[in-house]
Design a protein around this motif. Structure first.
Motif, PDB file in Angstrom:
ATOM      1  N   ARG A 102       0.839  -1.213   0.000  1.00 52.35           N
ATOM      2  CA  ARG A 102       0.000   0.000   0.000  1.00 52.35           C
ATOM      3  C   ARG A 102       0.867   1.254   0.000  1.00 52.35           C
ATOM      4  O   ARG A 102       0.629   2.195  -0.779  1.00 52.35           O
ATOM      5  CB  ARG A 102      -0.919  -0.027   1.230  1.00 52.35           C
ATOM      6  CG  ARG A 102      -1.935   1.108   1.251  1.00 52.35           C
ATOM      7  CD  ARG A 102      -2.797   1.063   2.505  1.00 52.35           C
ATOM      8  NE  ARG A 102      -3.701  -0.072   2.501  1.00 52.35           N
ATOM      9  CZ  ARG A 102      -3.691  -1.059   3.391  1.00 52.35           C
ATOM     10  NH1 ARG A 102      -2.812  -1.045   4.378  1.00 52.35           N
ATOM     11  NH2 ARG A 102      -4.549  -2.053   3.322  1.00 52.35           N
ATOM     12  N   ASP A 103       1.904   1.273   0.850  1.00 47.57           N
ATOM     13  CA  ASP A 103       2.803   2.436   0.927  1.00 47.57           C
ATOM     14  C   ASP A 103       3.552   2.647  -0.386  1.00 47.57           C
ATOM     15  O   ASP A 103       3.736   3.781  -0.838  1.00 47.57           O
ATOM     16  CB  ASP A 103       3.797   2.253   2.075  1.00 47.57           C
ATOM     17  CG  ASP A 103       3.122   2.253   3.439  1.00 47.57           C
ATOM     18  OD1 ASP A 103       1.971   2.734   3.526  1.00 47.57           O
ATOM     19  OD2 ASP A 103       3.737   1.761   4.414  1.00 47.57           O
ATOM     20  N   GLU A 104       3.989   1.548  -0.979  1.00 52.53           N
ATOM     21  CA  GLU A 104       4.739   1.632  -2.236  1.00 52.53           C
ATOM     22  C   GLU A 104       3.853   2.187  -3.352  1.00 52.53           C
ATOM     23  O   GLU A 104       4.283   3.034  -4.143  1.00 52.53           O
ATOM     24  CB  GLU A 104       5.266   0.243  -2.617  1.00 52.53           C
ATOM     25  CG  GLU A 104       6.175   0.210  -3.823  1.00 52.53           C
ATOM     26  CD  GLU A 104       7.524   0.855  -3.573  1.00 52.53           C
ATOM     27  OE1 GLU A 104       8.187   1.244  -4.558  1.00 52.53           O
ATOM     28  OE2 GLU A 104       7.935   0.984  -2.394  1.00 52.53           O
ATOM     29  N   LYS A 131       1.250   4.111  -3.018  1.00 53.01           N
ATOM     30  CA  LYS A 131       1.024   5.539  -2.754  1.00 53.01           C
ATOM     31  C   LYS A 131       2.179   6.366  -3.297  1.00 53.01           C
ATOM     32  O   LYS A 131       1.978   7.432  -3.911  1.00 53.01           O
ATOM     33  CB  LYS A 131       0.872   5.781  -1.254  1.00 53.01           C
ATOM     34  CG  LYS A 131      -0.475   5.363  -0.679  1.00 53.01           C
ATOM     35  CD  LYS A 131      -0.518   5.634   0.816  1.00 53.01           C
ATOM     36  CE  LYS A 131      -1.860   5.215   1.415  1.00 53.01           C
ATOM     37  NZ  LYS A 131      -1.874   5.412   2.899  1.00 53.01           N
ATOM     38  N   GLN A 132       3.397   5.901  -3.074  1.00 52.17           N
ATOM     39  CA  GLN A 132       4.567   6.615  -3.581  1.00 52.17           C
ATOM     40  C   GLN A 132       4.594   6.604  -5.106  1.00 52.17           C
ATOM     41  O   GLN A 132       4.976   7.592  -5.744  1.00 52.17           O
ATOM     42  CB  GLN A 132       5.849   5.962  -3.026  1.00 52.17           C
ATOM     43  CG  GLN A 132       6.045   6.122  -1.522  1.00 52.17           C
ATOM     44  CD  GLN A 132       6.086   7.584  -1.103  1.00 52.17           C
ATOM     45  OE1 GLN A 132       6.748   8.418  -1.729  1.00 52.17           O
ATOM     46  NE2 GLN A 132       5.359   7.917  -0.033  1.00 52.17           N
ATOM     47  N   MET A 133       4.167   5.496  -5.704  1.00 56.07           N
ATOM     48  CA  MET A 133       4.118   5.406  -7.168  1.00 56.07           C
ATOM     49  C   MET A 133       3.095   6.375  -7.741  1.00 56.07           C
ATOM     50  O   MET A 133       3.330   7.018  -8.770  1.00 56.07           O
ATOM     51  CB  MET A 133       3.782   3.965  -7.589  1.00 56.07           C
ATOM     52  CG  MET A 133       4.903   2.960  -7.304  1.00 56.07           C
ATOM     53  SD  MET A 133       4.369   1.243  -7.495  1.00 56.07           S
ATOM     54  CE  MET A 133       4.079   1.173  -9.260  1.00 56.07           C
ATOM     55  N   LYS A 137       2.231   9.237  -6.588  1.00 50.66           N
ATOM     56  CA  LYS A 137       2.761  10.597  -6.548  1.00 50.66           C
ATOM     57  C   LYS A 137       3.588  10.902  -7.796  1.00 50.66           C
ATOM     58  O   LYS A 137       3.654  12.053  -8.247  1.00 50.66           O
ATOM     59  CB  LYS A 137       3.624  10.792  -5.297  1.00 50.66           C
ATOM     60  CG  LYS A 137       2.827  10.819  -3.997  1.00 50.66           C
ATOM     61  CD  LYS A 137       3.756  10.980  -2.806  1.00 50.66           C
ATOM     62  CE  LYS A 137       2.971  10.966  -1.484  1.00 50.66           C
ATOM     63  NZ  LYS A 137       3.886  11.094  -0.321  1.00 50.66           N
ATOM     64  N   LYS A 138       4.225   9.882  -8.356  1.00 50.80           N
ATOM     65  CA  LYS A 138       5.063  10.077  -9.542  1.00 50.80           C
ATOM     66  C   LYS A 138       4.218  10.418 -10.768  1.00 50.80           C
ATOM     67  O   LYS A 138       4.713  11.005 -11.737  1.00 50.80           O
ATOM     68  CB  LYS A 138       5.856   8.797  -9.841  1.00 50.80           C
ATOM     69  CG  LYS A 138       6.769   8.327  -8.721  1.00 50.80           C
ATOM     70  CD  LYS A 138       8.019   9.161  -8.638  1.00 50.80           C
ATOM     71  CE  LYS A 138       8.983   8.603  -7.584  1.00 50.80           C
ATOM     72  NZ  LYS A 138      10.185   9.440  -7.446  1.00 50.80           N
ATOM     73  N   LYS A 185       1.202  12.119 -10.774  1.00 47.85           N
ATOM     74  CA  LYS A 185       0.285  13.252 -10.617  1.00 47.85           C
ATOM     75  C   LYS A 185       0.658  14.374 -11.574  1.00 47.85           C
ATOM     76  O   LYS A 185       1.813  14.591 -11.872  1.00 47.85           O
ATOM     77  CB  LYS A 185       0.322  13.751  -9.167  1.00 47.85           C
ATOM     78  CG  LYS A 185      -0.469  12.827  -8.232  1.00 47.85           C
ATOM     79  CD  LYS A 185      -0.530  13.427  -6.846  1.00 47.85           C
ATOM     80  CE  LYS A 185      -1.386  12.579  -5.917  1.00 47.85           C
ATOM     81  NZ  LYS A 185      -1.447  13.130  -4.546  1.00 47.85           N
TER      82      LYS A 185
END
Length: 321
Positions: A310-312, A314-316, A318-319, A321
């Protein structure tokens, strides 16, 4: 009458017996019988067959290990210079394929082919091998490989400067090296790290320097390369495993079902796809693999790995957006 399948099975077993004795010399003959599901009588028939083709070994009960006394050299005749060079350089392709313990034997064979070339070509061929195969193909220094092989053959303790991928400073370690092997496009050394008090894997291209300590070591009799690496989903091995469950939707379930991804895998059918279950040493390797299937895969358990996914993601996001 012996059929082709029986002959093929026996030849495969003979190769595996030699490989097993080279990689795990500290096991007992009884353990070898059990590993290959053969009788004591069959083992000694196989031993006799290996002796006939130039490979002799015995079990040293005092040292409690197998010792190879003869591994016959067979001269290579009728190979042209271009054929030899092609074989030498073809070893570079191993850096982009398969997982084989025998790759190290192949590297040794390629260097012998280079050394056997006529005088004017010999030095250039060896330089090509060191540069194109070891350095560019595997990223390894020839001097490091030579010292590693010597220390393993002579059971010599070493001091290494190791560059961990997430660290800028070299990490110094005292290691009893057990084996060199090839996995996922890279050469590794596995051995007992006295610094970390456990068996560890070291990627050889990250070893900056090696120094002999002058001490000899006795290999831990409980070490079993084959058993440790059965637990690896990709590269990372270990004696302990953790259960990982991944849900795949119907769009990719056929691709998952038609391949053996790991020896422990089990697959069950659900209403919306399948559940893929494995028991592995490093669960994060399953996560990295599952992410490659995009939205068709979902980590179900363990909970901590699902949270990491889930955290990974979320970070992906952001890339993009």
């Amino acid at each position: 009458m012996t059929n082709n399948k029986e002959i093929s099975t026996r030849i495969k077993r003979l190769i595996q017996i030699v490989q097993e004795i080279k990689t795990n010399p500290s096991q007992t003959p009884e353990q070898v019988y059990q590993k290959f599901s053969i009788s004591k009588a069959q083992f000694y028939k196989d031993k006799k067959s290996l002796s006939a083709i130039g490979v002799d070994f015995f079990y040293n009960r005092k040292a409690q290990r197998f010792e190879i006394t003869r591994d016959a050299y067979i001269p290579v005749n009728h190979l042209s210079i271009s054929e030899r060079l092609c074989l030498i350089l073809s070893m570079r392709q191993l850096s982009a394929s398969g997982d084989y313990l025998l790759t190290v034997e192949g590297l040794n064979a390629a260097r012998k082919l280079a050394a056997d070339l006529p005088g004017p070509l010999r030095e250039n061929a060896i330089m090509l091998f060191d540069t194109l195969v070891l350095k560019e193909g595997f990223g390894c220094k020839q001097s490091v490989m030579e010292k590693l092989q010597q220390s393993i053959m002579e059971n010599r303790r070493i001091n290494i400067d190791y560059q961990k991928p997430d660290k800028q400073i070299l990490n110094n370690q005292i290691v009893d090296p057990y084996i060199i092997f090839f996995k996922r496009r890279a050469l590794y050394m596995e051995g007992l790290s006295l610094s970390e008090r456990g068996v560890r894997m070291f990627r050889i291209n990250r070893i900056n320097a090696i120094r002999m300590t002058g001490e000899k070591f006795t290999r831990d009799s409980s070490y079993d390369f084959t058993q440790r690496h059965k637990n690896a989903f990709s590269v990372f091995a270990g004696d302990k495993t953790e259960k990982v469950v991944v849900r795949f939707n119907k769009a990719v379930e056929t691709y998952i079902q038609e391949t053996l991804w790991h020896n422990s895998q089990s697959i069950s059918t659900t209403k919306n796809g399948i559940l893929f279950t494995v028991h592995v040493a490093e669960p994060k390797e399953v996560l990295w693999w599952a992410l490659g299937w995009g939205a068709s895969a979902e980590i179900i358990e363990p909970h901590w790995l699902r949270q990491m996914a889930r955290d990974e993601i979320k970070q992906m996001l952001k890339k993009y957006k």
